[in-house]
Structures are given as structure tokens and as C-alpha cells.
Design an enzyme around this catalytic site. Structure first.
Site, mmCIF file in Angstrom:
data_model
loop_
_atom_site.group_PDB
_atom_site.id
_atom_site.type_symbol
_atom_site.label_atom_id
_atom_site.label_comp_id
_atom_site.label_asym_id
_atom_site.label_seq_id
_atom_site.Cartn_x
_atom_site.Cartn_y
_atom_site.Cartn_z
ATOM 1 N N ASN A 107 -96.854 9.773 28.828
ATOM 2 C CA ASN A 107 -97.363 9.406 27.506
ATOM 3 C C ASN A 107 -98.884 9.396 27.566
ATOM 4 O O ASN A 107 -99.458 9.076 28.610
ATOM 5 C CB ASN A 107 -96.871 7.998 27.138
ATOM 6 N N HIS A 109 -102.169 7.565 25.916
ATOM 7 C CA HIS A 109 -102.592 6.398 25.130
ATOM 8 C C HIS A 109 -104.111 6.489 24.955
ATOM 9 O O HIS A 109 -104.829 6.702 25.935
ATOM 10 C CB HIS A 109 -102.202 5.115 25.873
#
Ligand code: GRF
Length: 207
Positions: A107, A109
Site C-alpha cells: 500500500n 500512504h
């Protein structure tokens, strides 16, 4: 060629960059699937224009996270997906998917974790919190995905000076430019290097 799936909920600029980097040969990967939770997402229009299979799967259509996860797993295995990239994906990845793809989901961020992360901290909310805090440095974090928001083992971080930014929007714009370099870089690292996870640390060069 590793077959990867990208999950996206919105605009999809990170998705587009990852796609371009597979096409120019930087990434030894093929994007074989886009998963969206929002049929309106810019990402899905890009997928349609580039012949990338796209599945719209919405958690709210399933009575439990497990059943949502089963549907995701079916779509992933139908395309023989080996690696998953979350690029602006706002929904929680169900436990059965995290387990099946353990340490093979990343992911991005848009801040330096472990600060400015967690449930509800996404998109502009992150940059607004950073702006309010008065921090002079923000950045981005690419991490492996575990069962909790934004707490998985960190693969790569870049710091971005924001002392010249006068609004959350300016921070977002500046950080996004660095995201577009860092996400492909982190994916390349994980696809081309052996790595192990010890505690919450990613150890590169280890099996
Ligand atoms: C990016 O800032 C990413 O870090 C965050 O959501 C934003 C998505 O932007 N998770 P885009 O959809 O890739 O343009």
C-alpha cells in the site's frame, strides 16, 4: 513477468504510473487486473481505455468481510494474480485476502508512518493533519499490508520537505510527485529482491 492486480478507489494516478512502468520495461510485471470499489473511479476509465480487465467489487454488497474476501480471491485467482498493489484504495482488505497474499500486498500512504495513519486517515485528511501539525517534513510510505490500517512492515519511505507549502493542497501535490517515483521503485524492489519479514521489519536480501 509477475501478474499483478491494482486496487484503486479514485483518480488512479498511481495506478497509471505503475501501468506505464510495466509498459516501459522498468517493472518485470503485467497488470492483469484492476479491482475497484467504485464504478465511477477514474482508475476504471483508464483500465477500460487500456484493455486492462476491471472488476468492480463493493464490500457493501456482501454480508461479511469474509464473503467480500472470497469474491476478491475468486477474481484474483481467475487472473492468476501473484502480487497486489493498493493505489488509493480506501476499503479494508479482508483477513482471508491478507492471509492468502501474505507479504505480497503493498500500500502507498501519503505521509511518513507511523505518524498520520490509521483508520479514517486517507487522501486529503492526511495532508490536512500534516499541515495543521506544523511539520516541516512529510513524505510517503510504501508498506506491506496486514490486518490493520497503515501498520504493516515498511518497505520504503521518502521524506519530502514541505516548509515551502502554504496549504494541504500544496502538500498533496508535492508529495504525489514523489509517490509516482516511489511506488514503482518499491514494487520493483519486492519483485526483484528476496525479502523476509521479521517482526515488523522488512529485511531485504533474505528469504
Ligand atoms: C495517493 O496520495 C495515495 O498515497 C493515497 O491516495 C492517493 C491516491 O491518488 N493512498 P491516486 O488515486 O493514485 O491518484
Amino acid at each position: 513477468m509477475t501478474k499483478i492486480a491494482v486496487f484503486a478507489s479514485g483518480r488512479g494516478s498511481n495506478f497509471q504510473v505503475v501501468y506505464q512502468r510495466t509498459k516501459d520495461g522498468y517493472l518485470p510485471a503485467e497488470i492483469a487486473l484492476l479491482i475497484c470499489d467504485n464504478p465511477q473511479a477514474g482508475a476504471s476509465a483508464f483500465a477500460a481505455a487500456h484493455d486492462i480487465p476491471c472488476a468492480v467489487i463493493r464490500p457493501k454488497d456482501f454480508p461479511t468481510p469474509e464473503m467480500f474476501g472470497e469474491e476478491l480471491l475468486e477474481a484474483l485467482s481467475a487472473q492468476q494474480i501473484e502480487f497486489i498493489v493498493l493505489a488509493g484504495y480506501l476499503k479494508k482488505i479482508p483477513g482471508n485476502v491478507v492471509q492468502r497474499y501474505a507479504n505480497r500486498i503493498v500500500n502507498i500512504h501519503p505521509a511518513l508512518l507511523p505518524a498520520f495513519g490509521g483508520k479514517g486517515m486517507y487522501g486529503m485528511r492526511v495532508h490536512e493533519a500534516v499541515f495543521r501539525s506544523g511539520a516541516k517534513i512529510s513524505g510517503l510510505t510504501v508498506h506491506l499490508v496486514n490486518d490493520e490500517y497503515d501498520t504493516g512492515p515498511i518497505v520504503l519511505q521518502k521524506a519530502v520537505a514541505i516548509d515551502d507549502c502554504n496549504s494541504p493542497e500544496e502538500i498533496a501535490r508535492k508529495v504525489l510527485e514523489y509517490e509516482h517515483q516511489a511506488l514503482p521503485e518499491a514494487i520493483k524492489l519486492l519483485l526483484e529482491t528476496s525479502y523476509a519479514v521479521e517482526g515488523n521489519r522488512v529485511i531485504l536480501g533474505k528469504r
